[in-house]
Design an enzyme around this catalytic site. Structure first.
Site, PDB file in Angstrom:
ATOM      1  N   HIS A 287      -4.822  -6.743  -8.503  1.00 25.42           N
ATOM      2  CA  HIS A 287      -5.294  -6.035  -7.316  1.00 25.42           C
ATOM      3  C   HIS A 287      -5.032  -6.821  -6.038  1.00 25.42           C
ATOM      4  O   HIS A 287      -5.228  -8.037  -5.982  1.00 25.42           O
ATOM      5  CB  HIS A 287      -6.802  -5.781  -7.453  1.00 25.42           C
ATOM      6  CG  HIS A 287      -7.322  -4.670  -6.601  1.00 25.42           C
ATOM      7  ND1 HIS A 287      -7.392  -4.754  -5.234  1.00 25.42           N
ATOM      8  CD2 HIS A 287      -7.805  -3.454  -6.939  1.00 25.42           C
ATOM      9  CE1 HIS A 287      -7.899  -3.631  -4.761  1.00 25.42           C
ATOM     10  NE2 HIS A 287      -8.155  -2.818  -5.771  1.00 25.42           N
TER      11      HIS A 287
ATOM     12  N   CYS B  58     -10.794   3.031  -6.446  1.00 26.83           N
ATOM     13  CA  CYS B  58      -9.347   3.224  -6.386  1.00 26.83           C
ATOM     14  C   CYS B  58      -8.707   2.997  -7.749  1.00 26.83           C
ATOM     15  O   CYS B  58      -7.806   3.733  -8.162  1.00 26.83           O
ATOM     16  CB  CYS B  58      -8.730   2.304  -5.341  1.00 26.83           C
ATOM     17  SG  CYS B  58      -9.071   0.546  -5.580  1.00 26.83           S
TER      18      CYS B  58
ATOM     19  N   ASN C 214      -3.900   1.156  -3.271  1.00 28.53           N
ATOM     20  CA  ASN C 214      -5.356   1.178  -3.416  1.00 28.53           C
ATOM     21  C   ASN C 214      -6.070   1.624  -2.142  1.00 28.53           C
ATOM     22  O   ASN C 214      -7.268   1.870  -2.149  1.00 28.53           O
ATOM     23  CB  ASN C 214      -5.877  -0.200  -3.839  1.00 28.53           C
ATOM     24  CG  ASN C 214      -5.295  -1.341  -3.034  1.00 28.53           C
ATOM     25  OD1 ASN C 214      -4.174  -1.790  -3.294  1.00 28.53           O
ATOM     26  ND2 ASN C 214      -6.041  -1.820  -2.049  1.00 28.53           N
TER      27      ASN C 214
END
Length: 484
Positions: free
Chosen positions: A320, A293, A457
């Site tokens: 993330h 991603c 993501n």
């Protein structure tokens, strides 16, 4: 404010609302009967609500600084519905604006016949063949892939989700649990449509799509032809097998022709970032990877910056969202730091995305370093690109360039652009672009630029996976306008 002014605003709203209501059946018929996918400046409008359609038009005014009314788009759709179009992707927003700017006295029908000439009258050619798809695994990415594939089934001539393959769970009502996870999602909200379960046939029926649920202990132990599945693309979203030997097991099952991995591939497997190196896909390829991603989010932005300004070197820091391989509470984990509680900590961890960029974009080899921080949010991440560039530019110049790219380039499906001081991560849940440039955060000084790129993501990446699968299946759509 006078009563006349108040009434004027309200009348304008009701006119646009009425136009959006009239657009919905036209959009649906073009999609189901002609396989025409419509959008407004890159934002798909199939299955959108009235408010969703109006917001898409508002986006044009905010980003393009051009007025686009639903009334104008409705007229475009009315004409298109009478042209018996063949399968295509048509941006009705761009066509409506282009008609105003360069019609040259032609009527709207004359203008659209010229613009869409390649597919006018080709409706009878739109009944192409569907291509079977199997999802191997049904986790976060698997279920989002299912949502997209079901949504894009159209008239039945696209990718068709025929089966999901999972290991038998411990619950006696395993099938109902799988269906429930597809129906409800804590991050992405409820499924758009209806879902039922056929226990006798072991199927989930979603918006009329019969999806066979197959229980199997391994990828080489299924005969898909028993379920009427042939020449299928298996999308492996388990992440368990990442090399040719492991993924090649799928090809030993009857009914499988190709495999697509939703994780970085190892060895000689091609890692594809759609929009960047998908031209490297050959008909002979049987195993491909959709990379990660983060690689999908940053590579398109890095490419266009390198093309225009030149990148000497740089560092990528990924902030993330936590993922399922982390622990909810402190517990043993084979990875460094990932054993600590994901909802309670920021966790420094490794990322291979910076190095992986060069697999899709060879000119970036050796130019980037990278690291990652997992943070206590369930979805939407950010990549911070700290780059030294060869051609100096101001933040405004860089932002204007990226805005144009997001609207009018071949990477418009990969790069999105936002210019607001108020946006936060949750605003990008469900965004289908690979990455979204946050213009207000851009910094540029003395040959150095720092870009902040948001990305869903889960959903943005899943949309990229489906684009690759379409190409693997040979399902292509001419796009109009070709470039603007």
């Amino acid at each position: 404010m006078s009563n006349e002014s108040i009434q004027s605003h309200f009348n304008d709203w009701t006119e646009r609302e009425s136009a959006a209501e009239d657009m919905i059946p036209l959009i649906g018929r073009l999609y189901r009967e002609n396989n025409v996918v419509t959008s407004v400046y890159g934002r798909a409008i199939i299955n959108q609500s009235v408010i969703g359609l109006l917001k898409s038009h508002r986006f044009v005014r905010q980003i393009e600084n051009k007025e686009l009314s639903a009334v104008d788009s409705l007229e475009v759709l009315k004409v298109m519905s009478g042209l018996n179009l063949g399968h295509a992707r048509v941006d009705i927003g761009k066509l409506a604006v282009a008609f105003k700017e360069r019609a040259g006295g032609a009527s709207l029908e004359e203008f659209l016949r010229a613009e869409l000439a390649d597919v006018v009258g080709k409706g009878s050619d739109s009944a192409g063949q569907s291509h079977d798809v199997v999802l191997y695994g049904f986790g976060r990415i698997g279920r989002l892939l299912a949502r997209i594939l079901i949504e894009k089934a159209g008239g039945g001539t696209n990718l068709r989700l025929k089966a999901i393959v999972v290991r038998k769970g411990g619950a006696s009502n395993d099938l109902e649990k799988r269906a429930s996870l597809l129906r409800r999602d804590s991050v992405h909200g409820p499924f758009e449509g209806t879902i039922s379960v056929d226990n006798d046939k072991n199927q989930i029926i979603a918006n009329g799509n019969c999806i066979q649920v197959i229980y199997s202990p391994g990828p080489d132990q299924v005969d898909y032809t028993e379920y009427g599945i042939n020449d299928a693309i298996v999308i492996d979203n388990t992440g368990i097998w990442r090399d040719e030997d492991g993924l090649g097991l799928h090809l030993k099952s009857k009914g499988v022709s190709k495999v697509l991995l939703t994780a970085p591939g190892k060895g000689d497997i091609k890692n594809i970032v759609y929009g960047i190196n998908n031209s490297a896909i050959e008909s002979s390829d049987t195993i491909l990877s959709a990379a990660s991603c983060t690689t999908n989010a940053i590579t398109p932005v890095l490419k266009v910056i390198n093309d225009e300004f030149g990148i000497k070197n740089g560092h990528v820091e990924t902030v993330h969202a936590y993922t399922n391989d982390q622990n909810l509470i402190d517990n043993y984990h084979k990875g460094s730091r990932r054993g600590r509680s994901a909802p309670l900590n920021m966790v420094i961890t490794e990322t291979g995305a910076a190095k992986a960029v060069s697999k899709a974009l060879p000119e970036m080899a050796g130019k980037l370093t990278g690291n990652a921080i997992r943070v206590p949010t369930p979805n939407v991440s950010m990549a911070i690109l700290n780059l030294n560039i060869e051609k100096e530019a101001t933040a405004d110049q860089i932002n204007e360039y990226l805005r144009e790219v997001s609207l009018h380039s071949d990477l418009a499906k990969q790069i999105d652009y936002v210019n607001s001081e108020e946006v936060v991560s949750s605003d990008f849940v469900g965004n289908r672009r690979a990455g979204i440039v946050d213009a207000k955060a851009t910094i540029a000084n003395d040959g150095r630029v720092i870009l902040y790129v948001w990305y869903d993501n889960e959903f943005g990446y899943s949309a990229q996976v489906v684009r690759i699968a379409n190409q693997m299946a040979g399902i292509t759509y001419p796009s109009f306008p070709a470039r603007s």
